[in-house]
Design a protein around this motif. Structure first.
Motif, PDB file in Angstrom:
ATOM      1  N   LEU A 218       0.838  -1.190   0.000  1.00  6.29           N
ATOM      2  CA  LEU A 218       0.000   0.000   0.000  1.00  6.29           C
ATOM      3  C   LEU A 218       0.876   1.245   0.000  1.00  6.29           C
ATOM      4  CD1 LEU A 218      -2.786  -0.936   2.589  1.00  6.29           C
ATOM      5  CD2 LEU A 218      -2.872  -1.103   0.096  1.00  6.29           C
ATOM      6  N   ASP A 219       0.538   2.210  -0.837  1.00  7.79           N
ATOM      7  CA  ASP A 219       1.319   3.433  -0.963  1.00  7.79           C
ATOM      8  C   ASP A 219       0.704   4.513  -0.081  1.00  7.79           C
ATOM      9  OD1 ASP A 219       2.968   5.476  -1.673  1.00  7.79           O
ATOM     10  OD2 ASP A 219       2.171   5.738  -3.705  1.00  7.79           O
ATOM     11  N   PHE A 220       1.381   4.811   1.038  1.00  2.00           N
ATOM     12  CA  PHE A 220       0.874   5.832   1.947  1.00  2.00           C
ATOM     13  C   PHE A 220       1.471   7.212   1.655  1.00  2.00           C
ATOM     14  CE2 PHE A 220       0.352   1.888   4.363  1.00  2.00           C
ATOM     15  CZ  PHE A 220      -0.963   2.022   4.792  1.00  2.00           C
ATOM     16  N   LYS A 221       2.384   7.292   0.682  1.00  2.56           N
ATOM     17  CA  LYS A 221       3.031   8.561   0.374  1.00  2.56           C
ATOM     18  C   LYS A 221       2.377   9.274  -0.810  1.00  2.56           C
ATOM     19  CE  LYS A 221       7.572   6.962   1.968  1.00  2.56           C
ATOM     20  NZ  LYS A 221       8.997   6.741   1.593  1.00  2.56           N
ATOM     21  N   GLY A 222       1.745   8.510  -1.684  1.00  6.84           N
ATOM     22  CA  GLY A 222       1.159   9.112  -2.875  1.00  6.84           C
ATOM     23  C   GLY A 222      -0.164   9.805  -2.583  1.00  6.84           C
ATOM     24  N   ARG A 223      -0.644  10.550  -3.578  1.00  5.06           N
ATOM     25  CA  ARG A 223      -1.921  11.246  -3.464  1.00  5.06           C
ATOM     26  C   ARG A 223      -3.071  10.268  -3.656  1.00  5.06           C
ATOM     27  NH1 ARG A 223      -1.904  16.840  -3.796  1.00  5.06           N
ATOM     28  NH2 ARG A 223       0.153  17.784  -4.133  1.00  5.06           N
ATOM     29  N   VAL A 224      -4.154  10.504  -2.946  1.00  7.84           N
ATOM     30  CA  VAL A 224      -5.339   9.660  -3.038  1.00  7.84           C
ATOM     31  C   VAL A 224      -6.554  10.563  -3.202  1.00  7.84           C
ATOM     32  CG1 VAL A 224      -4.353   7.802  -1.638  1.00  7.84           C
ATOM     33  CG2 VAL A 224      -5.615   9.655  -0.529  1.00  7.84           C
ATOM     34  N   PRO A 225      -7.665  10.025  -3.706  1.00  2.09           N
ATOM     35  CA  PRO A 225      -8.891  10.829  -3.796  1.00  2.09           C
ATOM     36  C   PRO A 225      -9.327  11.331  -2.423  1.00  2.09           C
ATOM     37  CG  PRO A 225      -9.089   8.826  -5.092  1.00  2.09           C
ATOM     38  CD  PRO A 225      -7.821   8.697  -4.307  1.00  2.09           C
ATOM     39  N   VAL A 228     -11.073   9.210   0.356  1.00  8.09           N
ATOM     40  CA  VAL A 228     -10.330   8.221   1.141  1.00  8.09           C
ATOM     41  C   VAL A 228     -10.159   8.691   2.579  1.00  8.09           C
ATOM     42  CG1 VAL A 228      -8.119   7.028   1.391  1.00  8.09           C
ATOM     43  CG2 VAL A 228      -9.158   7.289  -0.877  1.00  8.09           C
ATOM     44  N   ILE A 229      -9.849   9.977   2.764  1.00  2.14           N
ATOM     45  CA  ILE A 229      -9.672  10.476   4.128  1.00  2.14           C
ATOM     46  C   ILE A 229     -10.996  10.446   4.879  1.00  2.14           C
ATOM     47  CG2 ILE A 229     -10.054  12.894   3.540  1.00  2.14           C
ATOM     48  CD1 ILE A 229      -7.548  11.476   6.115  1.00  2.14           C
TER      49      ILE A 229
END
Length: 281
Positions: A218-225, A228-229
Motif C-alpha cells: 500500500l502506498d501511503f506517500k502518494g496522493r489519493v482521492p 479516502v480520508i
C-alpha cells in the motif's frame, strides 16, 4: 616498577570507553564503496519507540498480575501501534541498524509473545493447572518460532504476504478476546477450555504455512482521492464506538483470512487441474 610494567596496552589507551561500567556499542556496516564501516552508538529515535513498545508489554504483564485485564489488553494494543511506528520511523529517517532489528525482535517477544500469554493465563487458564500452562506455552513458543523464522527469511518471501500469522496479529487475537469478553462481564474461568483452544490456535497459526496479506504494497506517500480520508475518519469513528469488540472482530477476521484464502487457492488449483485434464481428453 619498570617502564614495561607501567605502560598500558595500546588497545586500552585507544579505548577510554572501556573505563565506563557499560561498554559502547560498535556496529559494522557496508559503506557506499562496499567497504566495512564501523559505527559507535545507537540511533535514539526508533529505539525510543521500541522501548515504549517493550514497556507496554511489561505493563500488560504487571496489570494482568494485578487483575486489571482490560488495562493489560489495551497495553498490548498500544504496543502494536508503537511497534508499527519504530520501523517506519527508522526507514523515514534512514536510521536502520542491526541493533535496532534485534532490539525490536526482543521487544516483540515480550509484547506479543509473553505478555498476551500471561494476560490470558491470568484471566482464564489459572484454574486449569498444567493444562492451562500448556495452552499458554504453545502460544509463547509459537510467537518465538514465528519471530525467529521471520528474522531468518527476510527478503526471501513475497513481500506482499507473511508466512504464518504475524505475532502482533496473534497478540491482537488473544488480547482482544480478553478485552472484549471482559467488557461483556464474562469470567474467563467459565469458558477456560474455549479460551485455551483459541490461545493455542493462535500459537499454531503463527508457525503455520498459511499466507497472510502484509499490506506492505500500500502506498501511503502518494496522493489519493479526497473521499479516502473521509473513509479513514469513518473507520476511526466506528472503532471508537466500541473499540474492544470491533478490534477483536478485525483480528478474528484477519486470523481466519489465512486458512480461508489457502482453501480458496487450493480449490482454484484443483479446478484448473480438472479443466486441463478434460482438455487433454
Amino acid at each position: 616498577m619498570t617502564e614495561h610494567q607501567t605502560q598500558k596496552p595500546e588497545s586500552e589507551q585507544d579505548a577510554p570507553h572501556t573505563l565506563l561500567p557499560i561498554d559502547e556499542h560498535v556496529e559494522e556496516s557496508h559503506g557506499p564503496d562496499g567497504k566495512k564501516v564501523r559505527h559507535k552508538g545507537i540511533y535514539l529515535l526508533p529505539n525510543l519507540f521500541t522501548t515504549a513498545a517493550l514497556f507496554s508489554g511489561f505493563y500488560a504483564i504487571v496489570s494482568a498480575m494485578d487483575g486489571n485485564f482490560a488495562h493489560a489488553a489495551v497495553a498490548v494494543f498500544v504496543a502494536m501501534v508503537l511497534d508499527g511506528l519504530d520501523g517506519r520511523v527508522a526507514r523515514l529517517t534512514n536510521t536502520q541498524s542491526a541493533f535496532g532489528a534485534e532490539y525490536d525482535s526482543l521487544s516483540d517477544m515480550v509484547a506479543f509473545g509473553v505478555a498476551p500469554a500471561v494476560v490470558v493465563f491470568s484471566w482464564a487458564l489459572t484454574d486449569m493447572g498444567k493444562v492451562g500452562w500448556l495452552f499458554a506455552f504453545i502460544y509463547v513458543a509459537g510467537a518465538a518460532l514465528r519471530l525467529a523464522r521471520f528474522n531468518t527469511h527476510i527478503g526471501d518471501d513475497d513481500g506482499r504476504y507473511f508466512t504464518g500469522l504475524p505475532s502482533p496479529s496473534g497478540a491482537g487475537l488473544v488480547a482482544g478476546m480478553v478485552w472484549s469478553l471482559s467488557d461483556f462481564g464474562i469470567d474467563g474461568g467459565d469458558i477456560s477450555v474455549l479460551v485455551g483452544i483459541m490461545t493455542a490456535l493462535g500459537g499454531l497459526l503463527m508457525v503455520s504455512n498459511f499466507r497472510y496479506y502484509s499490506f506492505k504494497d500500500l502506498d501511503f506517500k502518494g496522493r489519493v482521492p479526497f473521499f479516502v480520508i473521509l473513509v479513514v475518519v469513518l473507520v476511526f469513528a466506528v472503532i471508537s464506538s466500541d473499540p474492544s469488540r470491533i478490534l477483536w472482530a478485525i483480528f478474528v477476521g484477519y486470523t481466519a483470512s489465512g486458512p480461508v484464502m489457502s482453501l480458496w487457492r487450493w480449490k482454484q488449483r484443483k479446478k484448473a487441474a480438472v479443466e486441463q485434464g478434460e482438455e487433454k481428453l
